[in-house]
Design an enzyme around this catalytic site. Sequence first.
Site, PDB file in Angstrom:
ATOM      1  N   ASP A  35       0.788  -1.233   0.000  1.00 32.13           N
ATOM      2  CA  ASP A  35       0.000   0.000   0.000  1.00 32.13           C
ATOM      3  C   ASP A  35       0.823   1.288   0.000  1.00 32.13           C
ATOM      4  O   ASP A  35       0.249   2.383  -0.044  1.00 32.13           O
ATOM      5  CB  ASP A  35      -0.945   0.015   1.218  1.00 32.13           C
ATOM      6  CG  ASP A  35      -2.085  -0.970   1.043  1.00 32.13           C
ATOM      7  OD1 ASP A  35      -2.618  -1.057  -0.074  1.00 32.13           O
ATOM      8  OD2 ASP A  35      -2.433  -1.661   2.026  1.00 32.13           O
ATOM      9  N   ASP A  90      -5.580  -4.679  -6.445  1.00 29.18           N
ATOM     10  CA  ASP A  90      -5.357  -3.304  -5.957  1.00 29.18           C
ATOM     11  C   ASP A  90      -3.896  -2.875  -6.134  1.00 29.18           C
ATOM     12  O   ASP A  90      -3.581  -1.697  -6.258  1.00 29.18           O
ATOM     13  CB  ASP A  90      -5.693  -3.181  -4.455  1.00 29.18           C
ATOM     14  CG  ASP A  90      -6.831  -4.048  -3.976  1.00 29.18           C
ATOM     15  OD1 ASP A  90      -7.101  -5.082  -4.607  1.00 29.18           O
ATOM     16  OD2 ASP A  90      -7.433  -3.719  -2.947  1.00 29.18           O
TER      17      ASP A  90
HETATM   18  N1  GLY Z   1      -6.958  -1.754  -1.121  1.00 24.88           N
HETATM   19  C1  GLY Z   1      -8.005  -2.062  -0.264  1.00 24.88           C
HETATM   20  C2  GLY Z   1      -9.371  -1.744  -0.736  1.00 24.88           C
HETATM   21  O1  GLY Z   1      -9.623  -1.365  -1.842  1.00 24.88           O
HETATM   22  O2  GLY Z   1     -10.254  -1.906   0.066  1.00 24.88           O
END
Ligand code: GLY
Length: 391
Positions: free
Chosen positions: A114, A173
């Site tokens: 992230d 993601d």
């Molecule tokens: N990356 C986590 C979400 O989209 O919830």
Amino acid sequence: MINKFFISALLTVMFFSCSTKKFDADRALNYCVAQIEKSIPQLIEDDKIPHNILKEDMSKDWNCTSIYDWKSGFWPGILWYTYEYNGDEKIKEQAERFTKALYPIADRSPKNHDLGFQVYCSLGNGYRITGNQDYKEIMLRVADSLAMLYNPIVGTIHSWPHMKQWPHNTIIDNMMNLELLFWAAKNGGSQKLYDIACRHAEVTMKNQFREDFSTYHVIIYDTITGKKLRGVTHQGYDDETMWARGQAWAVYGFAMAYRETKNKEFLETAIKAVDIFLKNLPQDNIPYWDFHAPNIPNEPKDASAAAIIASTLFELQEYVEPSKATFYKDAAIKILTSLSAEAYQSREINNAFLLHSTGHKPNGSEVDASIIYADYYYIEALMRLKKLQDM
Ligand code: GLY
């Protein structure tokens, strides 16, 4: 000689610019400014970052989270977009305050993928707008840190090292975090960062899509052979269903990867992934949290997925032929029109921009809530539209 192609392209461009003018971007952006002005007095500590407002809290005020949460970059990013829009020095001070609070992220070993969300949305926008060299330096360090999660046997970044039951996992993601690596490679970082981002996108393109171009949320890889073992879900309804936000990340990620590489396969992937998303939207153009959730229409919506797609469509339309561009632009306007109506704007209900996003339905967390990343991509989409309208 004026040929038929030229006339049709001209008509398309004329229609296209008319269709964008129909939506009042300034009105929506000024609404965002007003909501931000309500939020700011409530935010006392620099390292407590707004991230959600839950229905059950019955409050107008943001719940805050740590700078190490994956969502920490969105609030400073929203402030940067707001400053870019109205040039208000008081907003800039707030943007600087919350951006600086994120610096310690660069001092930690990487915990997950992230890092791109955290620093690119915040310091990245800050650097783009101000050229502040401190932001650049921190981002370069964080890009190197993110690259440490790359596994050359698999060819992707390890998204969630804490998920020990999935020894090398990559979530869709993760495409979003490649933007930091592409940026770093162009701004004094190693060429290896570009190579890692390209390879990650190629391997993801091969393994993360089903035949119809819907995506698996998570792919688990064999750490010895590097081969795909299976696709599963974490935040979607079922391993084989289309989780709305995951699909939106795929579209945004591959449109961005095309921008950075000009690899036509990335563009085709983004187009096919957005087409299945748009084709299956309900009447109000805002998806349910999973396109195959069992109790549709009695399922929560995910406004965040809609906002991400609207923002991406304004980019994608630049890369496709004129009639498809018009279609994408109109689809984005329809989404923004819904998001900007009473049903989705928070208005007096709370201080966020939007209601009705869903974070993690299987866990029962942030269901039908105001969530900071919905607001981030909403204001990003509005700014992209505003730039098109001003052209
Ligand atoms: N990356 C986590 C979400 O989209 O919830």
